[in-house]
Design an enzyme around this catalytic site. Structure first.
Site, short mmCIF file in Angstrom:
data_model
loop_
_atom_site.label_atom_id
_atom_site.label_comp_id
_atom_site.label_asym_id
_atom_site.label_seq_id
_atom_site.Cartn_x
_atom_site.Cartn_y
_atom_site.Cartn_z
N ASP A 61 1.05 -1.30 -0.04
CA ASP A 61 -0.04 0.20 -0.24
C ASP A 61 0.32 0.90 0.31
O ASP A 61 2.11 1.59 1.14
CB ASP A 61 -1.06 -0.08 1.68
CG ASP A 61 -1.46 1.32 1.42
OD1 ASP A 61 -2.48 1.67 0.50
OD2 ASP A 61 -2.06 1.46 2.29
N ASN A 63 -0.25 4.71 -0.64
CA ASN A 63 -1.00 5.37 -0.08
C ASN A 63 -2.02 5.64 1.28
O ASN A 63 -3.23 6.38 2.17
CB ASN A 63 -2.65 6.24 -0.55
CG ASN A 63 -3.32 5.09 -1.14
OD1 ASN A 63 -3.13 4.01 -0.78
ND2 ASN A 63 -4.49 5.77 -2.06
N ASP A 65 -4.43 3.38 2.77
CA ASP A 65 -5.83 3.19 2.89
C ASP A 65 -5.65 1.92 3.33
O ASP A 65 -6.85 1.40 3.41
CB ASP A 65 -6.33 3.80 1.65
CG ASP A 65 -5.43 2.99 0.07
OD1 ASP A 65 -5.00 2.24 0.34
OD2 ASP A 65 -6.53 2.81 -0.62
N ASP A 69 -1.46 -1.30 -3.73
CA ASP A 69 -2.02 -0.95 -5.09
C ASP A 69 -0.64 -0.52 -6.41
O ASP A 69 0.62 -1.12 -6.02
CB ASP A 69 -2.37 0.87 -4.98
CG ASP A 69 -1.27 1.78 -3.97
OD1 ASP A 69 0.41 1.19 -3.58
OD2 ASP A 69 -2.16 1.90 -2.14
N ASP A 244 -8.20 -16.74 -16.92
CA ASP A 244 -8.84 -17.29 -15.70
C ASP A 244 -9.95 -17.98 -16.16
O ASP A 244 -11.17 -18.22 -17.49
CB ASP A 244 -9.52 -16.25 -15.58
CG ASP A 244 -10.51 -16.29 -14.21
OD1 ASP A 244 -9.61 -16.83 -13.27
OD2 ASP A 244 -11.62 -16.25 -13.89
N GLU A 298 -6.15 -21.14 -17.30
CA GLU A 298 -6.14 -21.86 -15.88
C GLU A 298 -7.38 -22.71 -16.01
O GLU A 298 -8.14 -22.77 -16.85
CB GLU A 298 -6.23 -20.69 -14.83
CG GLU A 298 -7.54 -20.88 -13.45
CD GLU A 298 -8.68 -20.80 -12.75
OE1 GLU A 298 -7.94 -20.53 -11.45
OE2 GLU A 298 -8.96 -20.04 -12.68
O1 TEU Z 1 -10.23 -19.44 -10.35
C1 TEU Z 1 -11.20 -20.43 -10.46
C2 TEU Z 1 -10.94 -22.24 -10.32
O2 TEU Z 1 -10.88 -23.32 -11.49
C3 TEU Z 1 -10.81 -22.64 -8.92
O3 TEU Z 1 -9.25 -22.12 -8.62
C4 TEU Z 1 -11.53 -21.70 -7.91
O4 TEU Z 1 -11.46 -20.25 -7.66
C5 TEU Z 1 -11.16 -22.42 -6.80
O5 TEU Z 1 -11.25 -23.78 -6.68
C6 TEU Z 1 -12.35 -21.94 -5.48
O6 TEU Z 1 -11.67 -22.51 -4.60
C7 TEU Z 1 -10.13 -18.56 -11.19
C8 TEU Z 1 -10.10 -17.12 -9.83
O7 TEU Z 1 -8.55 -17.61 -9.57
C9 TEU Z 1 -10.59 -17.02 -8.79
O8 TEU Z 1 -9.67 -16.25 -7.99
C10 TEU Z 1 -11.30 -16.58 -8.75
O9 TEU Z 1 -12.68 -16.42 -7.72
C11 TEU Z 1 -12.38 -17.69 -9.89
O10 TEU Z 1 -11.78 -17.86 -10.97
C12 TEU Z 1 -13.48 -16.81 -10.64
O11 TEU Z 1 -13.25 -15.50 -11.47
CA CA Z 2 -3.71 2.25 -1.50
#
Ligand code: TEU
Ligand code: CA
Length: 599
Positions: A61, A63, A65, A69, A244, A298
């Protein structure tokens, strides 16, 4: 005989000048093409990279808060450069109402207000480039925030032009005459994956939180919007994306109910949509292939056997994916069980078997969704925390695949001593508490808290421990950090570790430096020398006759270990204890001892 050999010589000479020469040249150039391969692999910068994940909310952080950041990240770029990592993966930094800490995006071209401004982003990116590092950002495009303008439009009426950006279904009448969702999909964050919206009397689909509606990738306009966002950031100079939950963008036709069997692993169904590869190939063709970027997906729901479908370079989809077998090897749902070493070793051997020269892998045991490595797989007691943290860094940095380190692991940061549900921030933990403990009473509060303590995602999200000063130097003394600092910051922190030659930080730094000068650790073959041993993981990495032997003792118990086939260990390059056993066949290993030898 002489004549024959003269003839042979003449023939050989004529091959060089005769019309056949063009053929000969072709062969040579084919050979040249092949010879730039290393052990059959096409060399790429992202194969040689060491990636460091930053969870911006918890890094620094600037600033006061209490929230990390972008300026805070910029302040620590020298620290990262010194560590030796060369790619930073930044968890989402986009505008977001933070239902899921930035994984719910309301504007993909704006910076989250808590994190700063676009000017802060540009300064951070310039600082990264100046230090010869690269940046990949988190593309969260399976879903948006419900506050994204597309969804605000979409929910406003059935004939809005954005209606088809998301999945809307009328629902159906249940046995008791009540309206029910279209199907039995469950949300990852508890409850149905369908949310009723009174405005138009229809349900929308959300695999994750209610505030994370799923985008409809079957709509070509959605794909073009996502591609345009990708170009916006690539044109700014970012070097690629962590994507993701990317395999679940293509939904099942008609979205029928899941069978009881499928409900046990719904991601396997979600990730097997019919257009997954078509959409990724389009993304590659129209965007990724135009830049010198990297992409890592992922891969929720993708098995190891399916991995090549996404990463085989002849398919032109993604460069690499995260397969979750290793990071979840000792997890049964929310429970963390003792690690069975032979299970973990079998995973790495399978990777070597299943993935070919056109595939590439990742190696990781942590991220912002998983608890801390040393507490989950190692031993975080005062006696063995440092040794076992070093062992895992050594393993991750000597296995085959691009290594990913999560912030704080280089300090040996541990899980947090959570006590009550109010100690947690994570939406997943809070929703499951409401659902399982308060509503359905499927388990007691104590049981739930005992399980959650070991596996909670918040374990990884407590603030970085920079100093032994107030709030661990993460924020100002008077500020309240958004998530509590682990009380062990007084003894585990960067200020103490950076000057200490025996720290986890400096061991990680040495490992990264060794890897950078040793192509065998990147492109070399991998062989587990003793797959059935319950306590020892010993393997070689070999490239063109250059061989390294790596041995780890996965126990607090010392062991006298005899290498198989009278093999000698070789010359020690690095070890997490000050032992000097060179060229021996019997190795006397202390608890959690880990060594790297050149043979
Ligand atoms: O994670 C999706 C996922 O498949 C998992 O790792 C899931 O979050 C986990 O099993 C829950 O315990 C991705 C992101 O990395 C995660 O932080 C997000 O919450 C999720 O997608 C939704 O965007
Ligand atoms: Ca901050």
């Amino acid at each position: 005989m002489i004549q024959t050999s003269v003839l042979a010589a003449l023939l050989a000479a004529s091959l060089i000048t005769s019309p056949a020469a063009s053929h000969g040249q072709q062969v040579a150039s084919e050979r040249d093409t092949a010879s730039h391969l290393i052990n059959g692999y096409e060399p790429k910068w992202w194969k040689e990279a060491v990636v460091y994940q930053i969870y911006p909310r918890s890094f620094q952080d600037s600033n006061g808060d209490g929230i990390g950041d972008l300026k805070g990240i910029t302040q620590h770029l020298d620290y990262l450069q010194k560590l030796g990592v060369n790619v930073i993966w930044l968890s989402p930094h986009f505008a977001s109402p933070n239902a899921d800490n930035g994984y719910d995006i309301s504007d993909y071209r704006a910076i989250m207000a808590d994190f700063g401004t676009m000017a802060d982003f540009d300064a951070m990116l310039a600082g990264i480039k100046q230090r010869h590092m690269r940046l990949i950002i988190d593309l969260v495009a399976n879903h948006t925030s419900d506050e994204h303008k597309w969804f605000v439009e979409s929910r406003s009426s059935k004939d809005n032009p954005y209606r088809d950006f998301y999945f809307w279904r009328p629902g159906k009448t249940g046995p008791d005459g009540k309206l029910e969702p279209h199907n039995n999909y469950r949300s990852v964050f508890s409850g149905s994956a369908w949310q009723f919206d009174p405005k138009t009397n229809e349900y929308y689909l959300h695999y994750f939180a209610v505030k994370q509606p799923d985008l409809n990738w079957d709509n070509p306009k959605v794909r073009q919007e996502v591609f345009s966002i990708m170009r916006f950031w690539l044109d700014k100079g970012v070097d690629g994306f962590r994507m993701d939950v990317i395999p679940i963008i293509s939904k099942q036709p008609g979205m029928p109910d899941l069978t009881p069997e499928q409900l046990k692993n719904e991601f396997a169904v979600f990730a097997a949509g019919p257009h997954r590869d078509e959409y990724l190939q389009q993304m590659n063709r129209e965007v990724l292939s135009k830049y010198n970027d990297m992409s890592v997906g992922e891969a929720a729901g993708i098995t190891l056997a399916q991995e090549p479908e996404l990463v085989d370079d002849r398919r032109h989809e993604l460069n690499e994916i995260f397969n979750f077998d290793a990071v979840r090897v000792n997890r049964r749902g929310r429970k963390v069980e003792p690690l069975v070493l032979t299970d973990l070793k079998a995973i790495y051997t399978n990777h070597e078997k299943v993935l070919g020269k056109h595939d590439w892998d990742t190696v990781f045991l942590s991220n912002h969704d998983n608890p801390r490595i040393v507490s989950t797989f190692g031993d975080d007691s005062p006696e063995f925390r440092v040794a076992s943290a070093k062992l895992f860094e050594a393993m991750i940095l000597t296995l085959k695949g691009t290594p990913y380190l999560f912030q704080g692991d280089e300090l040996g940061m541990t899980n947090y001593p959570f006590k009550t549900i109010s100690d947690y921030n994570d939406i997943e933990a809070k929703n499951a508490w409401k659902d399982e403990v308060e509503t359905r009473h499927t388990l007691s509060a104590d049981q739930y808290l005992a399980e959650l303590r070991g596996s909670s995602r918040d374990n990884a999200r407590t603030p970085m421990q920079w100093t032994n000063g107030p709030n661990a130097g993460f924020t100002t003394a008077s500020a309240k950090p958004w998530l509590a600092v682990n009380p062990n910051y007084t003894s585990i922190n960067a200020a103490q570790e950076t000057p200490d030659p025996n720290s986890v930080y400096n061991y990680t730094r040495q490992l990264i430096a060794l890897r950078a000068q040793t192509p065998a650790f990147v492109y070399g073959g991998f062989k587990d020398l003793d797959p059935n041993h319950p306590q020892i993981f010993v393997y070689t990495r070999t490239l063109n006759g250059d061989q390294y032997l790596i041995i780890h003792n996965f126990s607090s118990q010392p062991i006298d270990y005899t290498l198989p086939d009278n093999m000698k260990a070789g010359t020690m390059l690095l070890a997490n204890y000050s032992s000097h056993e060179n060229s021996s066949t019997i190795l006397h290993l202390k608890g959690w001892e880990s060594r790297i030898y050149k043979q």
